[in-house]
Structure formats: C-alpha cells, structure tokens
Design an enzyme around this catalytic site. Structure first.
Site, PDB file in Angstrom:
ATOM      1  N   ASP A  37       0.851  -1.191   0.000  1.00  0.00           N
ATOM      2  CA  ASP A  37       0.000   0.000   0.000  1.00  0.00           C
ATOM      3  C   ASP A  37       0.892   1.248   0.000  1.00  0.00           C
ATOM      4  O   ASP A  37       2.123   1.147   0.071  1.00  0.00           O
ATOM      5  CB  ASP A  37      -0.870  -0.064   1.270  1.00  0.00           C
ATOM      6  CG  ASP A  37      -1.992   0.954   1.260  1.00  0.00           C
ATOM      7  OD1 ASP A  37      -2.379   1.426   0.183  1.00  0.00           O
ATOM      8  OD2 ASP A  37      -2.491   1.275   2.365  1.00  0.00           O
ATOM      9  N   GLU A  87       2.612   5.344  -3.764  1.00  0.00           N
ATOM     10  CA  GLU A  87       2.584   6.364  -4.844  1.00  0.00           C
ATOM     11  C   GLU A  87       3.887   7.151  -4.895  1.00  0.00           C
ATOM     12  O   GLU A  87       4.188   7.668  -5.957  1.00  0.00           O
ATOM     13  CB  GLU A  87       1.391   7.298  -4.624  1.00  0.00           C
ATOM     14  CG  GLU A  87       0.048   6.613  -4.826  1.00  0.00           C
ATOM     15  CD  GLU A  87      -0.261   5.562  -3.764  1.00  0.00           C
ATOM     16  OE1 GLU A  87       0.199   5.744  -2.620  1.00  0.00           O
ATOM     17  OE2 GLU A  87      -0.925   4.570  -4.077  1.00  0.00           O
ATOM     18  N   ASP A 118      -9.041   3.240  -1.993  1.00  0.00           N
ATOM     19  CA  ASP A 118      -9.955   3.603  -0.907  1.00  0.00           C
ATOM     20  C   ASP A 118     -11.234   4.235  -1.431  1.00  0.00           C
ATOM     21  O   ASP A 118     -11.399   5.447  -1.418  1.00  0.00           O
ATOM     22  CB  ASP A 118      -9.249   4.576   0.043  1.00  0.00           C
ATOM     23  CG  ASP A 118      -8.024   3.928   0.675  1.00  0.00           C
ATOM     24  OD1 ASP A 118      -7.869   2.697   0.548  1.00  0.00           O
ATOM     25  OD2 ASP A 118      -7.239   4.653   1.283  1.00  0.00           O
TER      26      ASP A 118
END
Ligand SMILES: *[C@@H]1O[C@H](CO)[C@@H](O)[C@H](O)[C@H]1NC(C)=O
Ligand SMILES: *[C@@H]1O[C@H](CO)[C@@H](O)[C@H](O)[C@H]1NC(C)=O
Ligand SMILES: *[C@@H]1O[C@H](CO)[C@@H](O)[C@H](O)[C@H]1NC(C)=O
Ligand SMILES: *[C@@H]1O[C@H](CO)[C@@H](O)[C@H](O)[C@H]1NC(C)=O
Ligand SMILES: *[C@@H]1O[C@H](CO)[C@@H](O)[C@H](O)[C@H]1NC(C)=O
Ligand SMILES: *[C@@H]1O[C@H](CO)[C@@H](O)[C@H](O)[C@H]1NC(C)=O
Ligand SMILES: CC(=O)N[C@H]1CO[C@H](CO)[C@@H](O)[C@@H]1O
Length: 877
Positions: A426, A429, A563
């Site tokens: 996760d 980015e 999300d």
C-alpha cells in the site's frame, strides 16, 4: 529489401484556429507554437526510419512552459505487423526517458523491421505532422496534423484528431465511467480516496478507441506527470517532461481483444493467479486485536459464507512499523497461530506492508537500510524524511544497487516467520503526509500528530513552513528545471506536485530527481516484492497486491482500486474501474466490496457482495471507524453472498481457464459488451453489465431501491444461469428488464458456450476436489464449444497441463486436445440446455449407455464419471 511504407508529403499545412476555442485556459492548446519542420534527409535505420526536425520559425521558440528544444529526431520503428513505434526526442538526448529496466520499462531490442505491416506511417514536412493509417480501410487512427507539436524541456504537447463522440477507453488510473467523455484526465500517482475524475494511484497513458466497429490503441510511454484532454474531435497530451514516445497498436482484425493482445505483447502478459487467489478474501482496517480477526474467520464459517483468505491491515504492526507486531493486540505467537489455523482449514493468509520505513535507530529494518544506504536522498545527500503511519520515515530507493537485496531480505524473513501466502503493498505512490520533506535529520524524532488531527491554523502554519523548507532544499546538482513548480501545472488533485508525496527534488540513485520517475515508484516496489516472494517459495505463484501501478505492472501483481466509499455511485463506478484495469493488462483486480470509507447499509452491502463476488479479485474491505460490514451481519447480505459465491465457485474452472487465456494472450477477464460486440455502437457506454470472458454475462443491480435491471442483450441466445430460461435476440441488441430481488444477481450463459464447472464447497481446494461438470448451452444451430484448462493451480513453472476443447454438434459431444495433467480428473454431470435438449432421451459413450434425464428444462447426465485422461465422444439421441 522490401519497401518501407511511408509517403513523403511536402505540403505545408495551415493550422485552423477556429477549432481552438477553449473555455478553460489551462486546457487550451498551443495553436500559437511554431511547430517543427523536417531538417534534411530522412535516413533508414535497422528497424525503420529517422527524421530530423528543427523548429519551424527560425530559431525562436515560444517557451510556453519551459525551454524550447530546437532540434528533434523522430525515430519510426516498424516493430511488428500490428505495432508501430514513433519516438520524438531531443537530438541532444538530454530529456529523461523511462528507465530501460524492469523497474521502468524494458524495451524490445530490434535489429530489423516488420516486413508486412497493417499500418502506414505518413508525415508532412513543413510543419511536421504525422498520421498512422490503417491499411485495410485507410482510416487515420492517429493524426497530429491539426495542431503544432510543442517540445520544451518541461512541456510537451501533441494532439490527434478523433471523430466526434469518439469511443475512447483507458487513460488512468481514474474513477470515472468506462467510456471517456470530454474531460481532462491527469496522470500522476497520488494517494487519494478515489476522488472522481481526478488522478489517483496508478499511471497508464494508454487508450483504446473503437471506431466503426474496429479497434486500435496508443500508448505514450512516459513516467512524467501529464494531462490528457479528451474533447470533441481531439485528444491532446500535455506532458511535463521526457520525450514523446508513442506505440500504436493496429491489429488487422480490428477486434478489441486483438488490441489487448498486441498491447500486452509489448508490456507483458497479465500474471497467472493460483487457484486460491480466485477465492473470496476478507479484510478490514481497524480490527482491534487478533481475536477480532479470528472471530471473523469463525463467523464466516458459521454462516457458511466461503472465506478463502484472511487479511490483516496495518493494525497488527508495532506503532505501524513494517515487519513488527503489536505485542499486546497482535502478539507474534497468535499471529503465527492464525496462519497455522488457516492453513489447516485450507485457507490463506495475507498482511499489509508499506514502503516507508520509520526513521528510528532502535528499529533494525531502518538501521539495516542506513547501513546499506538504500533510502531516497535530499539534494544535499542526506536521507530524505517524510511522514507516513509510523511518523517520520525514510523511503527505499528501488533504483539503488543495494535496494533489491535489502528489501528481499526484509520480505523473505517476514513472510517465512508468519508463513504468509501473500503480501499487500500500500501507500506506494509513494504517499507521505508532509508537503515534500518533513525536514532533514528527523530521526528518532517522535511520532508527531497527523496533519488532519491538528487545528486548521496549525496545519496552515506547518504547510507554509514545509513549503519554505522545500524551496530552501534546492535542486539536485546540475538540475536547471523547475521541478517543484513547473510552469505548466498539471491538474493534480493534490495541488502542487510534492503535496502528499515525496518532494520532486528528492534524489534517487544516479542523481535522478523524483520528478522524473515518480509514477514508477509503486511499479518498482511491485517488481522487487514479487521477486522476493518467489525467493521465499520458488515455485509458488507469488501473490502481491499493489495500490500504485504503471505500464506493465500487471505482469507481476494484482491491484485493488483503492480507498473507495460506501456509496451507490462507487458501487457503480467500480465496474468501469475494473474494466479499465483489464485494458491496462492488470486483469487480476477488484474494488473494496461494500465500500471502504463511510458507513455501508444492508442494501448497498448486499448488492455489492453480489457483483463483488465476480470481481476478478474479490475482497470485502472496510476502513477504521466505519460501521461493520462483514457479510454475515445481515441475513440478506449473507444470503446474497452465499448465492453469488456459489456461482463463482461453481464457475472456478471456467474463470481459471479465462485467466489462463489472459495470461497467455493478454485478453481481459472482465470484458465490456462493446469489446465483444464492437459493431453494436449502442453498447459503447454500457459499463453496468459485465462479461466474464466471452460466455458469462452479469447484470447487477447498482441503484438503491431497485429490484429490476434494465439490461442490454446482444444477438444470440442467453440462458438464465439459475432457471435456464432463455432470451433470444435475432439481430442487433435487445433491451430486457430483468427481475432482481434483493438477494439475486442475474447471470446469463451465452448460447454456443460449453462451460466447465465444479460443485461449490467452502474453500477453493475443496471445490477443486470435486469432479468437473459441463453446461452445454446450445446456440440457434444447436451447437456449442468451450475450453477447459487444467494444471496444478499453483506452480510458477507448470510441469503438466491439460487443454481440452469441447464441441457439441449434430448431437455429439467431443472432447479433444491435450490431456497431460497427471492427477485423475473426471467429468460427472453434463447438462444440455436449449430447445433441442428437450428432445434428447439417451446418450452413449463408446458402448456404454449413460443415463440421461429431462429435468428443469435441460437434458442431464449425472455421475457420468468420464475420465479426462483422453479424448472422448458422447452420442445423444
Ligand atoms: C469532468 O470532470 C469533472 C471533475 O474534474 C467532473 O465533475 C465532470 O462531471 C466531468 N465531466 C464529464 C462530462 O464527464
Ligand atoms: C551497499 O551496502 C554496503 C553495506 O552492506 C555498503 O558498504 C555499500 O556502500 C552499499 N553500496 C552502495 C552503492 O551504497
Ligand atoms: C522506536 O522504536 C521503538 C521500538 O519499537 C519504540 O519503542 C519507540 O517508541 C520508537 N521511537 C520513535 C521515536 O518512534
Ligand atoms: C503551490 O505552490 C505555490 C508556490 O509556492 C503556492 O503559491 C500555492 O499556494 C501552492 N498551492 C497549493 C494548492 O498549495
Ligand atoms: C458510522 O458508524 C459508526 C460505527 O457504527 C458510528 O460511530 C458513526 O456515527 C457512523 N457514522 C455516520 C456518519 O453515520
Ligand atoms: C448420482 O450419484 C449420487 C451419489 O452417489 C446419487 O445420489 C444419485 O442418485 C446418482 N444419480 C443418478 C442419476 O444415478
Ligand atoms: C461521487 C461521490 O459519491 N463522491 C463522494 C466521495 O466521497 C467524498 C467524501 O466522503 C464525498 O465528498 C464525495 O461526494
């Protein structure tokens, strides 16, 4: 030597300014730029031609948003019959490229050109413009001729003409309808909760267009931030660095699936999942302790809702540090025992790992990283510090020569300790909560509050301080570009580029500024993590689920769409986001079922479980602080889940076969109707019905309060999965309103298909222990065909497999193909559906009679017990 197809057209084009009216200045195109002209001789290269260009206006560029590059080279490579490469780069070779490596993109090395191509490359000399023309119908699938090309160090612009209301699919990652309408799609990896229409986690500057029933595609191979403006009659790319490195995909057939095949020929074929990965997954952020997770596993079982894999979010960690456990709430012995119990029950175990490493000198993962010097740097050479869940953190620099060894060790040790079956990566980015750097030297500096927990005025003050610090940090050595605030501000949802991520001026190994490879960070982590999983278990297919992705990530990992929110709008849009991922070659993908943020409701969760049961990757996931949403909590949700997962598990052999095709060819596991029926333009915007492969059509309810579905059915016969009732469409498409009471999801089988199934059990393993069954769904000619692929369901290197084609024709079922897979495999029930089935009364295999009965509108053979070790024929009467 065969002729290279290009035509030299020395006619100057004039640019019409009348089409340039744009309401929003930012998205205006540069009609005033001079463009380029051919400068001297076009030369032949090993794989095509090279065209030198020079600025069209003498030597004065307009420097719209950067420094004009005066001399360019256009390298045209006729790579394959259906793939053309057109790279427009600066002659000096100073513009940064996507690194040619598995952490970027490994380019094919060509020493010759395709002898035959489905396309022509045509260009004009003054100003320079080019067209890619499909030979078969002379359609210009890409045509830059209406606007000048702009090439500056921090701003590149190129446009192509498209028809009005063009059917454009792709460009992402974005949470938006599948068919792209007039809008700006920004591509720049960003941690955001599925903000509609804005840039989020992944970067895929790729699109497919379907025009008059024929498909083609284009990829801009770039890791730089960009805006892609899709507007009436035009697509414009506005890119803040690099070069214009295009690939065009022009399959002769014009079939959308052939475009997917051609695209994945270049970027890599989608990963092959293991059997178990196709089971149902459950997760939540916010389980308060290990007992809560154990309870979920138990209650699933008590409710008889299949659960294949239990997941644990960052809750298990000690102060959210990777590779640690919270000794009170998630003690190590209980974490290990959970895995053991799951495995004893043929279930699986996955936990989360984030890339950011807490800057804490009593934390060995950090100190090992410091020793090996693997973290991203500030321009002054010190470790770059951001903030993620554990507080101040460093970030592994995947491009550092020690990074693979470092990360592999951390991963392998951890996965072995807990005996994990997979990892979930996760925040890659990468996400960071400061604006750029949180300040040099913030090591052992405590766990400061998260930005959003502070009063507004403190937040603003901190933001201003961070901004000042960021500017003070300065540029990496030798860098002249404005990396923090490029003049062309892409429409980044977070604002300035360094917001909520690593500073654009931070430095990777080799002096590469983060600005140039930001969009690759999650892809690079995916690649290294996947290989670490293989190191842990050499011959098991690795399971890694990533949030951020790039061109080619689907070869290594799966993806969840991030999300989202427990809202009806997000249920609906989840279908288009999963469809887009199929185009990007990330076929193993899915959205958080019942929604992540916000509180779900019984009805929403029930409907979501039903369609979510068919996502290629199917997982219920919830956020901390939200209302509980385990599917056993409401009777309707539990019932809908049992039913839909019953269908999924029955279909596992079919779905696995579709995945094998995806892995071998690159086709989608989920497909939109327009991709299978490209001539029916009325299907172009349908992103609410889904084909699994070519043969299973899903028509879910996606709106609150509705108990019917307005569905479109293409030509053919479609059989209701549950009742075998048929819908016959003679031509075109037909609108049909389907009944769909709360616990029901309409599923149809395409007439003409033979579907291999199993008897659904609680786990995938148990399901696979049952015999195969066949559903033979007859078409208008009372025929059908289908395929079954079998291997051991987990090996990375497949030793033996069976690949069986079933054909039903003239009342004869034949099985042909290869039957190498060792373990005994049998076919038990054979069900024939369709009008002609009602007339069947007996069946024979060789000299043996099989008992055939008419039941529920179908001809059924039970307990056939046919060995799948060789071909066979069954004759029906
Ligand atoms: C374009 O994007 C904006 C958000 O940036 C969104 O509000 C709007 O609905 C989109 N327009 C269309 C036509 O899809
Ligand atoms: C790699 O790590 C070793 C320590 O294990 C260190 O001595 C070496 O300098 C590192 N390499 C680089 C390029 O930083
Ligand atoms: C560093 O890690 C140790 C061990 O987990 C922990 O006790 C301590 O609170 C951490 N320190 C900081 C500043 O986060
Ligand atoms: C971006 O940076 C500029 C220059 O420092 C500043 O004026 C502006 O407010 C920033 N934008 C956002 C959204 O923070
Ligand atoms: C969502 O559910 C939680 C837990 O049940 C509850 O505390 C919270 O108030 C709910 N939020 C809203 C907006 O209803
Ligand atoms: C098939 O086998 C099952 C279990 O062995 C049995 O209950 C059933 O009656 C059989 N069906 C037929 C048609 O023989
Ligand atoms: C389309 C949509 O429903 N967007 C919502 C996403 O979630 C945010 C935060 O809860 C809402 O503000 C949006 O309206």
């Amino acid at each position: 030597m065969t002729k290279i197809s290009f035509i030299f057209v020395a006619i100057a084009l004039t640019f019409s300014t009348s089409i340039l009216c744009q309401s929003e200045a930012t998205y205006a195109v540069s009609s005033s730029a001079p463009g380029y002209k051919v400068n001297g001789k076009t030369s032949k290269t090993k794989s095509g031609i090279q065209i030198p260009l020079i600025l069209n206006s003498g030597d004065e560029g307009v420097d719209m948003f950067g420094k004009t590059v005066n001399e360019l080279l256009v390298d045209v490579e006729y790579e394959t019959e259906d793939r053309l490469h057109v790279k427009i780069s600066d002659k000096a070779g100073k513009q940064p490229l996507v690194p040619d490596s598995p952490l970027g993109f490994e380019r094919p090395r060509l020493s010759s050109y395709a002898k035959y191509t489905n396309y022509d490359f045509l260009y004009t000399a003054k100003p320079f413009g080019f067209k890619v023309v499909r030979k078969s119908d002379k359609i210009a699938i890409f045509d830059t001729a209406t606007l000048p090309i702009v090439f500056e160090d921090q701003y590149l612009e190129i446009s192509t003409k498209v028809p009005s209301d063009a059917n454009i699919y792709g460009f992402g990652e974005v949470t938006a309808p599948f068919k792209r309408t007039t809008n700006v799609t920004t591509i720049f990896a960003r941690d955001n909760a599925d903000d509609m229409y804005r840039n989020i986690y992944g970067s895929h500057p790729f699109y497919t267009e379907i025009r008059d029933g024929k498909a083609h595609a284009a990829l801009l191979m770039s890791s730089h931030g960009m805006d892609v403006v899709t507007t009436e009659g035009r697509i414009t790319y506005k890119v803040i660095g690099g070069v214009l490195d295009f690939y065009f995909f022009v399959p002769k057939s014009g079939k959308p699936n052939d475009v997917s095949i051609a695209y994945t020929d270049l970027i890599g074929k989608p990963m092959m999942p293991s059997h178990w990965m196709l089971g149902w997954h459950h997760c939540r952020y916010g389980y308060k302790d290990i007992e809560a997770v154990e309870t979920v596993v138990r209650r699933y079982k008590e409710s008889n809702i299949p659960l294949e894999t239990a997941w644990v979010d960052i809750d298990y960690m000690d102060e959210t540090k990777d590779f640690t456990v919270d000794n009170v709430k998630f003690p190590l012995d209980r974490m290990i025992a959970l895995g053991k119990n799951l495995h004893e029950n043929k279930q699986k175990y996955v936990v989360m790992v984030d890339p950011a490493i807490s800057a804490n000198t009593s934390y060995s993962t950090y100190t090992r990283g410091v020793e090996m010097d693997v973290f991203i740097k500030n321009p002054d050479g010190t470790d770059y510090i951001g903030q993620v869940w554990p507080g101040y953190t460093t970030f592994p620099d995947w491009w550092h020569p020690n990074a693979t060894e470092y990360w592999t060790r951390e991963i392998v040790d951890w996965v072995a300790l807990l005996d994990l079956d997979g990892l979930w990566i996760d925040m890659n980015e990468p996400a960071s909560f400061c604006l750029g750097s949180c300040g040099s030297g913030k090591v052992d500096a405590g766990k400061q509050p998260y930005r959003w927990d502070l009063p507004q005025d403190v937040q603003e003050k901190n933001h201003a301080d961070q901004e000042a610090a960021l500017i003070a940090m300065g540029n990496p050595a030798g860098e002249t570009r404005n990396l923090l605030y490029p003049k062309y501000a892409i429409n980044n949802g977070a604002g300035n580029l360094s917001e909520v991520t690593v500073a654009m001026t931070a430095v990777h190994h080799g002096g590469i500024p983060h600005y140039d490879i930001h969009n690759l960070y999650g892809h690079a982590e995916s690649y290294i993590t996947r290989n670490a999983m293989i190191k842990h278990k050499e011959n098991a297919r690795p399971f890694v689920l990533t949030r951020s992705s790039f061109i080619g990530s689907g070869t290594h990992v799966g993806h969840w769409t991030g999300d989202n929110h427990s809202l009806w709008g997000y249920l609906k849009v989840s279908l288009s986001t999963v469809l887009s991922m199929q185009l990007f070659g990330i076929t193993y993908s899915g959205a958080d079922v019942c929604g992540f943020n916000q509180n779900t409701t019984e009805e929403l969760c029930t409907r979501w479980q039903a369609i979510g049961s068919f996502y290629p990757f199917a997982r219920n996931h919830n956020a901390i602080g939200q209302a509980d949403q385990e599917p056993y909590l409401w009777e309707s949700t539990a019932e809908a889940s049992r039913r839909a997962l019953g269908v999924r598990y029955a279909l596992l052999p079919y779905i696995y076969t579709v995945f094998e095709e995806s892995n071998r060819l690159g086709t989608g596991v989920w497909r939109s109707l327009i991709f299978e029926y490209p001539n029916q333009n009325e299907l172009a915007s349908n992103d609410v019905q889904i084909l699994v492969g070519t043969d299973i059509l899903l028509s879910p309810v996606l709106d609150e309060g509705k108990t019917t579905v307005d569905a479109q059915f293409p030509k053919g016969i479609w059989y209701d999965w549950y009742t075998y009732e048929s819908i016959t469409v003679k031509s075109g498409t037909q609108d049909v309103t389907l009944d769909a009471p709360l616990v029901h999801i309409p599923v149809h089988i395409r007439g003409g298909a033979i579907i291999p199934t199993k008897t659904p059990k609680y786990t995938v393993d148990e399901t696979y222990e049952t015999d195969y069954n066949l559903i033979i769904a007859l078409d208008e000619k009372d025929q059908s065909t289908g395929r079954l692929y079998i291997d051991d369901g987990d090996s990375l290197k497949v030793e033996s497999s069976s690949d069986v084609t079933f054909t039903y024709k003239n009342k004869k079922l034949t099985a042909t193909g290869s039957f190498e897979y060792g373990s005994p495999q049998k076919i038990s029930t054979i069900t024939i559906i369709g009008k002609a089935a009602a007339k069947l009364s007996s069946a024979r295999i060789g000299k043996t009679d099989l008992k055939l009965e008419q039941a529920n509108g179908a001809a059924v053979i039970e307990n056939a017990s046919i060995d799948l070790t060789q071909g066979f024929t069954i004759k029906f009467k």
